[in-house]
Write a protein that holds these residues in place. Structure first.
Motif, PDB file in Angstrom:
ATOM      1  N   TRP A   1      38.923  60.783 119.831  1.00 29.99           N
ATOM      2  CA  TRP A   1      39.195  59.843 120.923  1.00 29.99           C
ATOM      3  C   TRP A   1      39.487  58.442 120.385  1.00 29.99           C
ATOM      4  O   TRP A   1      40.314  57.716 120.950  1.00 29.99           O
ATOM      5  CB  TRP A   1      38.018  59.807 121.887  1.00 29.99           C
ATOM      6  N   ALA A   2      38.827  58.069 119.297  1.00 32.50           N
ATOM      7  CA  ALA A   2      39.143  56.772 118.676  1.00 32.50           C
ATOM      8  C   ALA A   2      40.599  56.750 118.247  1.00 32.50           C
ATOM      9  O   ALA A   2      41.320  55.766 118.467  1.00 32.50           O
ATOM     10  CB  ALA A   2      38.226  56.530 117.477  1.00 32.50           C
ATOM     11  N   ARG A   3      41.055  57.842 117.632  1.00 33.63           N
ATOM     12  CA  ARG A   3      42.451  57.940 117.222  1.00 33.63           C
ATOM     13  C   ARG A   3      43.385  57.809 118.423  1.00 33.63           C
ATOM     14  O   ARG A   3      44.398  57.096 118.376  1.00 33.63           O
ATOM     15  CB  ARG A   3      42.691  59.286 116.534  1.00 33.63           C
ATOM     16  N   THR A   4      43.067  58.493 119.523  1.00 32.97           N
ATOM     17  CA  THR A   4      43.911  58.449 120.713  1.00 32.97           C
ATOM     18  C   THR A   4      44.087  57.022 121.218  1.00 32.97           C
ATOM     19  O   THR A   4      45.203  56.571 121.492  1.00 32.97           O
ATOM     20  CB  THR A   4      43.301  59.319 121.827  1.00 32.97           C
ATOM     21  N   TYR A   5      43.003  56.297 121.326  1.00 34.85           N
ATOM     22  CA  TYR A   5      43.073  54.940 121.864  1.00 34.85           C
ATOM     23  C   TYR A   5      43.788  53.987 120.902  1.00 34.85           C
ATOM     24  O   TYR A   5      44.573  53.131 121.330  1.00 34.85           O
ATOM     25  CB  TYR A   5      41.662  54.435 122.181  1.00 34.85           C
ATOM     26  N   LEU A   6      43.548  54.137 119.622  1.00 42.79           N
ATOM     27  CA  LEU A   6      44.234  53.297 118.637  1.00 42.79           C
ATOM     28  C   LEU A   6      45.743  53.568 118.658  1.00 42.79           C
ATOM     29  O   LEU A   6      46.554  52.653 118.516  1.00 42.79           O
ATOM     30  CB  LEU A   6      43.672  53.554 117.243  1.00 42.79           C
ATOM     31  N   LYS A   7      46.090  54.822 118.829  1.00 45.01           N
ATOM     32  CA  LYS A   7      47.505  55.185 118.857  1.00 45.01           C
ATOM     33  C   LYS A   7      48.184  54.648 120.118  1.00 45.01           C
ATOM     34  O   LYS A   7      49.323  54.167 120.076  1.00 45.01           O
ATOM     35  CB  LYS A   7      47.640  56.711 118.782  1.00 45.01           C
ATOM     36  N   LYS A   8      47.488  54.730 121.261  1.00 42.96           N
ATOM     37  CA  LYS A   8      48.056  54.210 122.506  1.00 42.96           C
ATOM     38  C   LYS A   8      48.285  52.707 122.417  1.00 42.96           C
ATOM     39  O   LYS A   8      49.189  52.172 123.060  1.00 42.96           O
ATOM     40  CB  LYS A   8      47.132  54.534 123.677  1.00 42.96           C
ATOM     41  N   ALA A   9      47.472  52.017 121.623  1.00 46.20           N
ATOM     42  CA  ALA A   9      47.626  50.569 121.460  1.00 46.20           C
ATOM     43  C   ALA A   9      48.619  50.212 120.362  1.00 46.20           C
ATOM     44  O   ALA A   9      48.904  49.033 120.143  1.00 46.20           O
ATOM     45  CB  ALA A   9      46.262  49.944 121.142  1.00 46.20           C
ATOM     46  N   GLY A  10      49.152  51.212 119.672  1.00 46.85           N
ATOM     47  CA  GLY A  10      50.139  50.956 118.630  1.00 46.85           C
ATOM     48  C   GLY A  10      49.550  50.487 117.315  1.00 46.85           C
ATOM     49  O   GLY A  10      50.269  49.962 116.465  1.00 46.85           O
ATOM     50  N   LEU A  11      48.242  50.696 117.109  1.00 51.03           N
ATOM     51  CA  LEU A  11      47.622  50.279 115.846  1.00 51.03           C
ATOM     52  C   LEU A  11      47.783  51.322 114.757  1.00 51.03           C
ATOM     53  O   LEU A  11      47.668  51.017 113.568  1.00 51.03           O
ATOM     54  CB  LEU A  11      46.131  49.980 116.050  1.00 51.03           C
ATOM     55  N   ILE A  12      48.026  52.552 115.142  1.00 52.82           N
ATOM     56  CA  ILE A  12      48.313  53.609 114.179  1.00 52.82           C
ATOM     57  C   ILE A  12      49.550  54.369 114.630  1.00 52.82           C
ATOM     58  O   ILE A  12      49.911  54.353 115.807  1.00 52.82           O
ATOM     59  CB  ILE A  12      47.120  54.581 113.996  1.00 52.82           C
ATOM     60  N   GLU A  13      50.208  55.002 113.689  1.00 47.95           N
ATOM     61  CA  GLU A  13      51.412  55.782 113.957  1.00 47.95           C
ATOM     62  C   GLU A  13      51.211  57.203 113.450  1.00 47.95           C
ATOM     63  O   GLU A  13      50.344  57.463 112.616  1.00 47.95           O
ATOM     64  CB  GLU A  13      52.625  55.148 113.265  1.00 47.95           C
ATOM     65  N   SER A  14      52.045  58.092 113.953  1.00 45.64           N
ATOM     66  CA  SER A  14      51.980  59.481 113.511  1.00 45.64           C
ATOM     67  C   SER A  14      53.350  59.897 112.975  1.00 45.64           C
ATOM     68  O   SER A  14      54.233  60.265 113.750  1.00 45.64           O
ATOM     69  CB  SER A  14      51.573  60.395 114.672  1.00 45.64           C
ATOM     70  N   PRO A  15      53.574  59.782 111.647  1.00 45.91           N
ATOM     71  CA  PRO A  15      54.874  60.135 111.085  1.00 45.91           C
ATOM     72  C   PRO A  15      55.232  61.598 111.298  1.00 45.91           C
ATOM     73  O   PRO A  15      56.398  61.948 111.382  1.00 45.91           O
ATOM     74  CB  PRO A  15      54.723  59.813 109.595  1.00 45.91           C
ATOM     75  N   GLU A  16      54.229  62.439 111.385  1.00 40.12           N
ATOM     76  CA  GLU A  16      54.416  63.842 111.761  1.00 40.12           C
ATOM     77  C   GLU A  16      53.095  64.356 112.283  1.00 40.12           C
ATOM     78  O   GLU A  16      52.044  63.741 112.100  1.00 40.12           O
ATOM     79  CB  GLU A  16      54.913  64.689 110.587  1.00 40.12           C
ATOM     80  N   ARG A  17      53.142  65.499 112.961  1.00 40.47           N
ATOM     81  CA  ARG A  17      51.955  66.018 113.626  1.00 40.47           C
ATOM     82  C   ARG A  17      50.801  66.184 112.636  1.00 40.47           C
ATOM     83  O   ARG A  17      50.954  66.775 111.579  1.00 40.47           O
ATOM     84  CB  ARG A  17      52.266  67.358 114.293  1.00 40.47           C
ATOM     85  N   GLY A  18      49.631  65.639 113.025  1.00 42.59           N
ATOM     86  CA  GLY A  18      48.435  65.793 112.211  1.00 42.59           C
ATOM     87  C   GLY A  18      48.223  64.684 111.202  1.00 42.59           C
ATOM     88  O   GLY A  18      47.173  64.622 110.566  1.00 42.59           O
ATOM     89  N   LEU A  19      49.207  63.791 111.023  1.00 40.90           N
ATOM     90  CA  LEU A  19      49.088  62.704 110.041  1.00 40.90           C
ATOM     91  C   LEU A  19      48.974  61.352 110.742  1.00 40.90           C
ATOM     92  O   LEU A  19      49.642  61.120 111.754  1.00 40.90           O
ATOM     93  CB  LEU A  19      50.288  62.698 109.102  1.00 40.90           C
ATOM     94  N   MET A  20      48.158  60.480 110.207  1.00 42.52           N
ATOM     95  CA  MET A  20      47.956  59.150 110.762  1.00 42.52           C
ATOM     96  C   MET A  20      48.310  58.092 109.721  1.00 42.52           C
ATOM     97  O   MET A  20      47.971  58.225 108.543  1.00 42.52           O
ATOM     98  CB  MET A  20      46.495  58.955 111.168  1.00 42.52           C
ATOM     99  N   LEU A  21      48.974  57.021 110.180  1.00 44.84           N
ATOM    100  CA  LEU A  21      49.411  55.954 109.295  1.00 44.84           C
ATOM    101  C   LEU A  21      49.135  54.618 109.982  1.00 44.84           C
ATOM    102  O   LEU A  21      49.401  54.455 111.174  1.00 44.84           O
ATOM    103  CB  LEU A  21      50.908  56.099 109.011  1.00 44.84           C
ATOM    104  N   LEU A  22      48.606  53.652 109.238  1.00 39.92           N
ATOM    105  CA  LEU A  22      48.339  52.328 109.803  1.00 39.92           C
ATOM    106  C   LEU A  22      49.666  51.629 110.098  1.00 39.92           C
ATOM    107  O   LEU A  22      50.551  51.553 109.247  1.00 39.92           O
ATOM    108  CB  LEU A  22      47.511  51.496 108.822  1.00 39.92           C
TER     109      LEU A  22
END
Length: 305
Positions: free
Chosen positions: A60-81
Motif C-alpha cells: 500500500w505504501a508503494r501504491t500511494y507513492l506511485k499515485k503521487a508520482g514519487l516512484i515509477e514502474s519501468p515495467e511490471r514488478g519493478l520500482m524506480l525513484l
C-alpha cells in the motif's frame, strides 16, 4: 511492538530505492524489514487471507507513492525513484505521509475520484474512523479500496499492452457481457483498411445485427473528431450500433456528439469504466478469496417455538 503502518513505510521505501536502479517489490519487502529492524514475529505476522501483514503494508505504501508520482514502474514488478521522489528525499523530511503526498495534483485527483466513487480514504480505516462506522461499512470501504487498486493495476497493464492484444481484451470483455449471444461471434478487423473499426460483433448467426467496436490505448482526452470519424466508418459495415473504448477519457464535446446522433447508438467507455467492467465480468482478473457474511436465521428459531 506493533508493525509500522503503511504511511510509516513510505520514507524508508523511497530511501531504499534512492540508488537510481529499478528494484523488485519482493526484494524491497525484506530490505525494509531490515532497515526498520523488525523482529521475526513482525515479519511473519499474517492476515486472515494468509498474506504477510508486512507485504500488505509495503504494497500500500508503494501504491500511494506511485499515485503521487514519487516512484515509477519501468515495467511490471519493478520500482524506480522518480525525479519528484528524489526532490522529496532531498528535503530531509522526518516522515512522508498522505499530507506530503497531497501536495501533488495527481494524488489529489486520485483521492478525489475515490471519494466521488464512495471509496474509503485509505487502505484501511483508522481507529477514529472505525469508531464511527458499523462493521458492514468498514468492510464495504475496504472492498472498494481493494477494487480501486486492482482497477488501477488493470488500466496500467492495458496501457502497456500491444494494440492487437488490447483489441482482443475488449472483444473478450464484450463477449463476457453477453454481446454476440449464443449464436453470434466477434472478430478483429485487419490492421489496414478497417476505416477506424477495430472489431465487429455479430449478434446473430447471419451477421444481420452488427456492433462496430473501436479500441484504442489513448493516454489523454479523446475528442469529438475521433468519435465522429468512427461513426462515419460504421456505414461501411451497415451498422447502427457502436462502442468506442479507450484507456483515456472523453471530452464533453465527444459525449454531447454521441447524444445528438440520429439513427445510430454509440456508447463511449473510458479507462475507469473499462477497468471496472473487467473486474465485474472477471476478465483479466481472478478471485483471490471469498468472504461469506451470515445473519441469524429467525425462521429457523421460529420453528423451535
Amino acid at each position: 511492538m506493533s508493525l509500522p503502518n503503511y504511511q510509516e513505510f513510505m520514507l524508508p521505501f523511497l530511501t531504499a530505492i534512492a540508488d537510481g536502479k529499478p528494484h523488485r517489490i519482493s526484494d524491497l519487502i525484506d530490505r525494509l524489514a531490515d532497515a526498520l529492524t523488525l523482529n521475526d514475529e513482525q515479519r511473519s505476522e499474517l492476515l486472515p487471507s494468509g498474506q504477510r501483514v508486512l507485504a500488505n503494508r509495503v504494497g500500500w505504501a508503494r501504491t500511494y507513492l506511485k499515485k503521487a508520482g514519487l516512484i515509477e514502474s519501468p515495467e511490471r514488478g519493478l520500482m524506480l525513484l522518480s525525479d519528484r521522489g528524489r526532490s522529496v528525499l532531498n528535503e530531509n523530511l522526518q516522515q512522508v505521509n498522505q499530507q506530503v503526498l497531497d501536495r501533488f495534483p495527481e494524488f489529489r485527483e486520485w483521492r478525489t475520484a475515490k471519494k466521488d466513487e464512495g471509496a474509503g480514504e485509505g487502505p484501511s480505516p483508522n481507529a477514529e474512523t472505525v469508531a464511527s462506522l458499523t462493521p458492514d461499512e468498514v468492510m464495504e470501504a475496504a472492498y472498494r479500496e481493494l477494487n480501486d487498486q486492482v482497477a488501477s493495476d488493470l488500466l496500467e497493464t492495458l496501457k502497456r499492452s500491444s494494440p492487437y492484444f488490447f483489441e482482443k481484451v475488449v472483444l473478450t470483455l464484450l463477449a463476457a457481457m453477453g454481446y454476440g449471444g449464443v449464436h453470434g461471434g466477434s472478430l478483429i478487423t485487419p490492421a489496414s483498411g478497417d476505416g477506424g473499426i477495430d472489431g465487429l460483433i455479430h449478434e446473430d448467426k447471419l451477421g444481420l445485427d452488427t456492433v462496430c467496436v473501436q479500441a484504442k490505448r489513448w493516454e489523454g482526452t479523446v475528442g469529438r473528431p475521433v468519435v465522429q470519424g468512427f461513426v462515419g466508418s460504421m456505414d461501411m459495415h451497415r451498422s447502427r450500433k457502436g462502442v468506442v473504448i479507450t484507456t483515456g477519457r472523453y471530452s464533453q464535446d465527444a459525449h454531447d456528439y454521441v447524444n445528438r446522433i440520429e439513427g445510430k447508438k454509440v456508447v463511449l467507455i473510458d479507462g475507469v469504466q473499462l477497468a471496472q467492467l473487467m473486474i465485474e465480468h472477471r476478465v483479466g482478473v481472478a478471485a483471490r478469496r471469498t468472504y461469506v457474511l451470515v445473519d441469524l436465521s429467525q425462521d429457523f428459531f421460529d420453528e423451535q417455538s
